[in-house]
Motif scaffolding. Structure first.
Motif, mmCIF file in Angstrom:
data_model
loop_
_atom_site.group_PDB
_atom_site.id
_atom_site.type_symbol
_atom_site.label_atom_id
_atom_site.label_comp_id
_atom_site.label_asym_id
_atom_site.label_seq_id
_atom_site.Cartn_x
_atom_site.Cartn_y
_atom_site.Cartn_z
ATOM 1 N N GLU A 77 0.833 -1.198 0.000
ATOM 2 C CA GLU A 77 0.000 0.000 0.000
ATOM 3 C C GLU A 77 0.871 1.253 0.000
ATOM 4 O OE1 GLU A 77 -3.442 1.933 2.898
ATOM 5 O OE2 GLU A 77 -3.200 -0.243 2.812
ATOM 6 N N ALA A 78 1.945 1.235 0.790
ATOM 7 C CA ALA A 78 2.838 2.390 0.851
ATOM 8 C C ALA A 78 3.529 2.610 -0.492
ATOM 9 C CB ALA A 78 3.880 2.181 1.952
ATOM 10 N N ARG A 79 3.968 1.519 -1.099
ATOM 11 C CA ARG A 79 4.632 1.634 -2.401
ATOM 12 C C ARG A 79 3.691 2.224 -3.448
ATOM 13 N NH1 ARG A 79 5.546 -0.871 -7.204
ATOM 14 N NH2 ARG A 79 7.700 -0.912 -7.952
ATOM 15 N N ALA A 80 2.450 1.729 -3.452
ATOM 16 C CA ALA A 80 1.480 2.229 -4.421
ATOM 17 C C ALA A 80 1.167 3.703 -4.203
ATOM 18 C CB ALA A 80 0.201 1.409 -4.339
ATOM 19 N N LEU A 92 -1.770 -9.006 -9.454
ATOM 20 C CA LEU A 92 -3.117 -9.292 -8.963
ATOM 21 C C LEU A 92 -3.444 -10.743 -9.300
ATOM 22 C CD1 LEU A 92 -5.808 -8.453 -7.757
ATOM 23 C CD2 LEU A 92 -6.425 -7.413 -9.942
ATOM 24 N N ALA A 93 -3.450 -11.606 -8.270
ATOM 25 C CA ALA A 93 -3.796 -13.017 -8.448
ATOM 26 C C ALA A 93 -5.288 -13.193 -8.220
ATOM 27 C CB ALA A 93 -3.007 -13.886 -7.472
ATOM 28 N N VAL A 94 -5.971 -13.695 -9.241
ATOM 29 C CA VAL A 94 -7.428 -13.786 -9.217
ATOM 30 C C VAL A 94 -7.850 -15.244 -9.352
ATOM 31 C CG1 VAL A 94 -9.587 -13.042 -10.305
ATOM 32 C CG2 VAL A 94 -7.587 -11.519 -10.312
ATOM 33 N N GLY A 95 -8.598 -15.743 -8.383
ATOM 34 C CA GLY A 95 -9.191 -17.068 -8.498
ATOM 35 C C GLY A 95 -10.503 -16.972 -9.251
ATOM 36 N N THR A 96 -10.694 -17.835 -10.217
ATOM 37 C CA THR A 96 -11.907 -17.761 -11.017
ATOM 38 C C THR A 96 -12.317 -19.167 -11.437
ATOM 39 O OG1 THR A 96 -12.933 -16.739 -12.969
ATOM 40 C CG2 THR A 96 -10.610 -17.313 -13.130
ATOM 41 N N MET A 97 -13.307 -19.272 -12.308
ATOM 42 C CA MET A 97 -13.771 -20.561 -12.802
ATOM 43 C C MET A 97 -14.086 -20.438 -14.276
ATOM 44 S SD MET A 97 -17.412 -20.480 -10.734
ATOM 45 C CE MET A 97 -17.945 -22.075 -11.331
ATOM 46 N N GLU A 98 -14.154 -21.580 -14.959
ATOM 47 C CA GLU A 98 -14.249 -21.583 -16.420
ATOM 48 C C GLU A 98 -15.412 -20.749 -16.930
ATOM 49 O OE1 GLU A 98 -15.146 -24.641 -20.128
ATOM 50 O OE2 GLU A 98 -15.373 -25.299 -18.053
ATOM 51 N N SER A 99 -16.591 -20.922 -16.333
ATOM 52 C CA SER A 99 -17.777 -20.231 -16.850
ATOM 53 C C SER A 99 -17.628 -18.722 -16.761
ATOM 54 C CB SER A 99 -19.023 -20.682 -16.089
ATOM 55 O OG SER A 99 -18.861 -20.476 -14.703
ATOM 56 N N PRO A 117 -2.034 -1.074 -18.137
ATOM 57 C CA PRO A 117 -1.020 -2.062 -18.552
ATOM 58 C C PRO A 117 -0.015 -2.413 -17.468
ATOM 59 C CG PRO A 117 -0.588 0.099 -19.541
ATOM 60 C CD PRO A 117 -1.938 0.188 -18.904
ATOM 61 N N LYS A 118 0.111 -1.594 -16.424
ATOM 62 C CA LYS A 118 1.068 -1.898 -15.358
ATOM 63 C C LYS A 118 0.489 -2.818 -14.295
ATOM 64 C CE LYS A 118 4.042 2.160 -15.879
ATOM 65 N NZ LYS A 118 4.706 3.281 -15.175
ATOM 66 N N VAL A 119 -0.796 -3.136 -14.409
ATOM 67 C CA VAL A 119 -1.393 -4.131 -13.513
ATOM 68 C C VAL A 119 -1.235 -5.501 -14.163
ATOM 69 C CG1 VAL A 119 -3.493 -4.936 -12.387
ATOM 70 C CG2 VAL A 119 -3.046 -2.484 -12.557
ATOM 71 N N ARG A 120 -0.525 -6.396 -13.498
ATOM 72 C CA ARG A 120 -0.246 -7.719 -14.052
ATOM 73 C C ARG A 120 -1.230 -8.732 -13.465
ATOM 74 N NH1 ARG A 120 4.253 -5.347 -12.549
ATOM 75 N NH2 ARG A 120 4.493 -6.623 -10.675
ATOM 76 N N LYS A 273 -8.421 -8.079 5.120
ATOM 77 C CA LYS A 273 -7.332 -7.761 4.191
ATOM 78 C C LYS A 273 -7.466 -6.330 3.698
ATOM 79 C CE LYS A 273 -5.426 -9.124 -0.334
ATOM 80 N NZ LYS A 273 -4.028 -9.357 0.078
ATOM 81 N N ARG A 274 -6.362 -5.580 3.754
ATOM 82 C CA ARG A 274 -6.342 -4.241 3.158
ATOM 83 C C ARG A 274 -6.124 -4.392 1.658
ATOM 84 N NH1 ARG A 274 -3.183 -3.435 7.825
ATOM 85 N NH2 ARG A 274 -3.970 -1.837 9.254
ATOM 86 N N LEU A 275 -7.093 -3.995 0.885
ATOM 87 C CA LEU A 275 -6.960 -4.143 -0.562
ATOM 88 C C LEU A 275 -6.162 -2.975 -1.123
ATOM 89 C CD1 LEU A 275 -10.570 -5.278 -1.572
ATOM 90 C CD2 LEU A 275 -8.579 -6.687 -1.011
ATOM 91 N N PRO A 276 -5.035 -3.237 -1.793
ATOM 92 C CA PRO A 276 -4.274 -2.158 -2.443
ATOM 93 C C PRO A 276 -5.121 -1.459 -3.496
ATOM 94 C CG PRO A 276 -2.992 -4.193 -2.346
ATOM 95 C CD PRO A 276 -4.390 -4.548 -1.954
ATOM 96 N N ALA A 277 -4.645 -0.299 -3.924
ATOM 97 C CA ALA A 277 -5.432 0.531 -4.836
ATOM 98 C C ALA A 277 -5.779 -0.209 -6.123
ATOM 99 C CB ALA A 277 -4.667 1.813 -5.150
ATOM 100 N N HIS A 278 -4.822 -0.949 -6.717
ATOM 101 C CA HIS A 278 -5.111 -1.615 -7.981
ATOM 102 C C HIS A 278 -6.098 -2.772 -7.800
ATOM 103 C CE1 HIS A 278 -1.863 -4.097 -6.347
ATOM 104 N NE2 HIS A 278 -2.193 -5.055 -7.206
ATOM 105 N N VAL A 279 -6.121 -3.377 -6.603
ATOM 106 C CA VAL A 279 -7.099 -4.434 -6.330
ATOM 107 C C VAL A 279 -8.487 -3.823 -6.141
ATOM 108 C CG1 VAL A 279 -7.703 -6.362 -4.827
ATOM 109 C CG2 VAL A 279 -5.298 -5.856 -5.294
#
Length: 294
Positions: A77-80, A92-99, A117-120, A273-279
């Protein structure tokens, strides 16, 4: 305590494997092992019990884990806040499902690819139980769920949309045009994705309640299940959004049976969880785009 050691500790604690943690951190396994030893030496305690090829957190490790996560999240958070403040960035690691990945998320992924584009983004396809566990462990930043329940221990979640379901079959199927009760489906060949999928499990429970046990032909993916249904191999219950094109073109028909349960697409993250700005930005855009889809 060095931040990099805490990052390594948090990863190992999340996956309970030095080998897997090394792969996900892009380290040699020996580096992960030495970093954990260095952290243990600095604290004067063992953080993991080594049980042959398996490991588990010690009591000290359990106590350290929430603090490590807080320190890591505050650092991010401080870095952002001070670097690239005008342009969102970060992993940003996202859990998802096929549908959802195939039918609901493409507009969201396209938007982030072009506008931020800087969000991976790293999409991890998992089913409900595995997604919830990964969120609790901190392996995923956020996760999409398609569940009947909206309360999940250890998680915060937000309903994005009700997810209609459709029972589908080939156009010439004998049940086409009939008003159906659940009992009418017994004895029919049943097609499905793998166990653990919420709508498949609820459908199985409903069928068993009126005369099971039932047996499914499992095809693994939604696409394979749809093709099997269109080929006349049986009937399948799938999210309506996944069969909309086939229903429109006539390669599948919708049978007249309404599920006695409701699924909701949800976005979830670990409680506290503290969600960072990009999350937070990802969550806001997901909320907007999914609700617009209906």
């Amino acid at each position: 305590m060095e931040l990099r050691l805490l990052v390594t500790f948090e990863k190992v604690a999340g996956v309970l494997s030095f080998t897997r943690a090394a792969a996900e951190l892009n380290y040699a396994q020996s580096s992960v092992t030495s970093q954990i030893r260095a952290l243990e030496d600095s604290l004067g305690v063992e953080l993991f019990d080594r049980l042959g090829s398996r490991i588990r957190l010690t009591e000290a490790g359990e106590r350290l884990l929430p603090y490590a996560r807080q320190i890591i999240e505050l650092s991010e958070e401080a870095r952002a806040a001070v670097i690239d403040a005008e342009e969102p960035s970060g992993t940003l690691a996202v859990g998802t499902m096929e549908s959802l990945t195939s039918y609901r998320l493409p507009p969201l992924l396209e938007l982030f690819h072009h506008r931020y584009p800087k969000v991976r983004l790293s999409l991890r396809t998992t089913l409900g139980d595995e997604t919830r566990q990964a969120l609790r462990q901190g392996t995923y930043d956020v996760g999409f769920l398609m569940e009947a329940e909206t309360a999940h221990p250890g998680l915060e979640s937000e309903v994005l949309a009700v997810e209609p379901l459709a029972l589908v079959a080939a156009p010439e199927h004998a049940l086409k045009g009939r008003e159906l009760a659940t009992a009418d489906l017994l004895g029919q060949p049943l097609l499905a994705t793998e166990p653990g999928c919420a709508y498949r499990d609820l459908f199985e429970r409903e069928l068993n309640s009126v005369g099971g046990p039932v047996v499914f032909m499992e095809f693994g993916t939604i696409e394979a299940t749809k093709r099997a249904a269109a080929a006349g191999l049986g009937i399948a219950l799938l999210p309506e959004i996944t069969v909309a094109a086939e229903l429109a073109e006539g390669s599948l028909v919708r049978l007249d049976w309404e599920p006695p349960f409701t699924l909701r697409t949800q976005l979830a993250w670990r409680s506290g969880k503290r969600l960072p700005a990009h999350v937070r930005l990802f969550a806001e855009q997901a909320r907007k785009l999914v609700s617009e889809q209906g």
